[in-house]
Design a protein around this motif. Sequence first.
Motif, mmCIF file in Angstrom:
data_model
loop_
_atom_site.group_PDB
_atom_site.id
_atom_site.type_symbol
_atom_site.label_atom_id
_atom_site.label_comp_id
_atom_site.label_asym_id
_atom_site.label_seq_id
_atom_site.Cartn_x
_atom_site.Cartn_y
_atom_site.Cartn_z
ATOM 1 N N ASN A 136 5.956 -8.362 5.893
ATOM 2 C CA ASN A 136 4.945 -9.430 5.932
ATOM 3 C C ASN A 136 3.908 -9.226 7.038
ATOM 4 O OD1 ASN A 136 6.582 -10.047 8.110
ATOM 5 N ND2 ASN A 136 6.960 -12.183 7.529
ATOM 6 N N SER A 137 4.192 -8.307 7.986
ATOM 7 C CA SER A 137 3.212 -8.062 9.063
ATOM 8 C C SER A 137 2.074 -7.141 8.602
ATOM 9 C CB SER A 137 3.889 -7.488 10.312
ATOM 10 O OG SER A 137 4.400 -6.192 10.081
ATOM 11 N N ALA A 138 2.069 -6.753 7.321
ATOM 12 C CA ALA A 138 0.949 -5.971 6.771
ATOM 13 C C ALA A 138 -0.368 -6.703 6.975
ATOM 14 C CB ALA A 138 1.182 -5.712 5.280
ATOM 15 N N VAL A 139 -0.306 -8.052 6.998
ATOM 16 C CA VAL A 139 -1.538 -8.853 7.167
ATOM 17 C C VAL A 139 -2.160 -8.656 8.549
ATOM 18 C CG1 VAL A 139 -0.827 -10.625 5.515
ATOM 19 C CG2 VAL A 139 -0.225 -10.891 7.934
ATOM 20 N N ALA A 140 -1.400 -8.105 9.488
ATOM 21 C CA ALA A 140 -1.902 -7.929 10.859
ATOM 22 C C ALA A 140 -2.817 -6.710 10.991
ATOM 23 C CB ALA A 140 -0.733 -7.803 11.833
ATOM 24 N N LEU A 141 -2.722 -5.783 10.028
ATOM 25 C CA LEU A 141 -3.492 -4.542 10.131
ATOM 26 C C LEU A 141 -4.713 -4.573 9.221
ATOM 27 C CD1 LEU A 141 -0.767 -1.727 10.169
ATOM 28 C CD2 LEU A 141 -1.761 -2.956 12.098
ATOM 29 N N PRO A 142 -5.813 -3.923 9.657
ATOM 30 C CA PRO A 142 -6.989 -3.842 8.787
ATOM 31 C C PRO A 142 -6.681 -2.983 7.549
ATOM 32 C CG PRO A 142 -7.318 -2.548 10.797
ATOM 33 C CD PRO A 142 -6.039 -3.303 10.970
ATOM 34 N N PRO A 143 -7.392 -3.226 6.432
ATOM 35 C CA PRO A 143 -7.124 -2.489 5.195
ATOM 36 C C PRO A 143 -7.155 -0.969 5.357
ATOM 37 C CG PRO A 143 -8.654 -4.290 4.792
ATOM 38 C CD PRO A 143 -8.429 -4.247 6.256
ATOM 39 N N GLN A 144 -8.056 -0.478 6.217
ATOM 40 C CA GLN A 144 -8.171 0.975 6.427
ATOM 41 C C GLN A 144 -6.872 1.543 7.012
ATOM 42 O OE1 GLN A 144 -11.500 2.092 8.853
ATOM 43 N NE2 GLN A 144 -11.277 4.288 8.440
ATOM 44 N N ALA A 145 -6.305 0.817 7.968
ATOM 45 C CA ALA A 145 -5.048 1.261 8.583
ATOM 46 C C ALA A 145 -3.916 1.210 7.563
ATOM 47 C CB ALA A 145 -4.706 0.385 9.780
ATOM 48 N N MET A 146 -3.889 0.188 6.739
ATOM 49 C CA MET A 146 -2.849 0.066 5.716
ATOM 50 C C MET A 146 -2.955 1.200 4.700
ATOM 51 S SD MET A 146 -0.724 -2.258 6.445
ATOM 52 C CE MET A 146 0.204 -2.166 4.921
ATOM 53 N N GLN A 147 -4.196 1.610 4.427
ATOM 54 C CA GLN A 147 -4.412 2.711 3.486
ATOM 55 C C GLN A 147 -3.832 4.010 4.053
ATOM 56 O OE1 GLN A 147 -8.511 2.853 2.296
ATOM 57 N NE2 GLN A 147 -8.147 4.214 0.569
ATOM 58 N N THR A 148 -4.056 4.234 5.341
ATOM 59 C CA THR A 148 -3.567 5.447 5.996
ATOM 60 C C THR A 148 -2.052 5.437 6.147
ATOM 61 O OG1 THR A 148 -5.616 5.446 7.270
ATOM 62 C CG2 THR A 148 -3.888 6.906 8.050
ATOM 63 N N LEU A 149 -1.515 4.287 6.540
ATOM 64 C CA LEU A 149 -0.099 4.197 6.903
ATOM 65 C C LEU A 149 0.778 3.623 5.793
ATOM 66 C CD1 LEU A 149 -0.688 2.682 10.462
ATOM 67 C CD2 LEU A 149 -0.097 5.054 9.957
ATOM 68 N N GLY A 150 0.164 3.262 4.693
ATOM 69 C CA GLY A 150 0.879 2.547 3.637
ATOM 70 C C GLY A 150 2.192 3.173 3.199
#
Length: 223
Positions: A118-132
């Motif tokens: 649920n802490s995915a909301v804490a990261l910007p979309p670009q970071a989530m794309q890289t680290l997903g």
Amino acid sequence: MTEASYIFLAGASRGVGREIAINLTEQNQKIKALLRAETTRPELEAMGIKIVMGDALDKTAMEQAMQGDTIQAVISTIGGLPKDGERADYLGNKNLIDAAVKAGVQKFILVTSIGTGNSAVALPPQAMQTLGAVLAEKEKAEQHLIESGLTYTIIRPGGLKSEPSTGNGVLTEDYKIAGTIHRADVAKLVCRCLFSQVADNKILCAIDRNMIYGQPEFTEFTV
């Protein structure tokens, strides 16, 4: 933790795991550390740490690694590059969790990352794309631990820096928080949770109170 029992540490060769090893030895705790390679073995043994060799991706090796000594708690900071298509972030931790259940371990502390679950909301979309991809593996490990029946603490640090401790590391149950924290401060927080029942069965984010992104208002979790 009782005198004769060990704390089993996976990930002691570098990063947060190494800092945890230093903290625990300073507290005169008995540590059994899992190593995949011999490189850091002499250094860790010189600290009085008992070494067991094995790859966390090998289920049988993990069961054997936890045999022979009473283990009160397991701390895992492992993760990293995929091997044979499987990341240690999930499969390695799954094998450690299953071995801990089999060995009758009382507590398991898993260090993952802000951005997991649920802490995915804490990261910007670009970071989530890289680290997903890696965060998805970490989330599977978290879920496996929660469902294992073990007493657990999951700690999700923010962006990590290898600099001396600031002493400003804090924990929070606020999954929307993001920030940076030094590895040495994460280690201190992990060690506090190890000996604190208030941290049992909690998912906590770890950040430096002076290095928070965007949202300054949050409630600290005290251990």
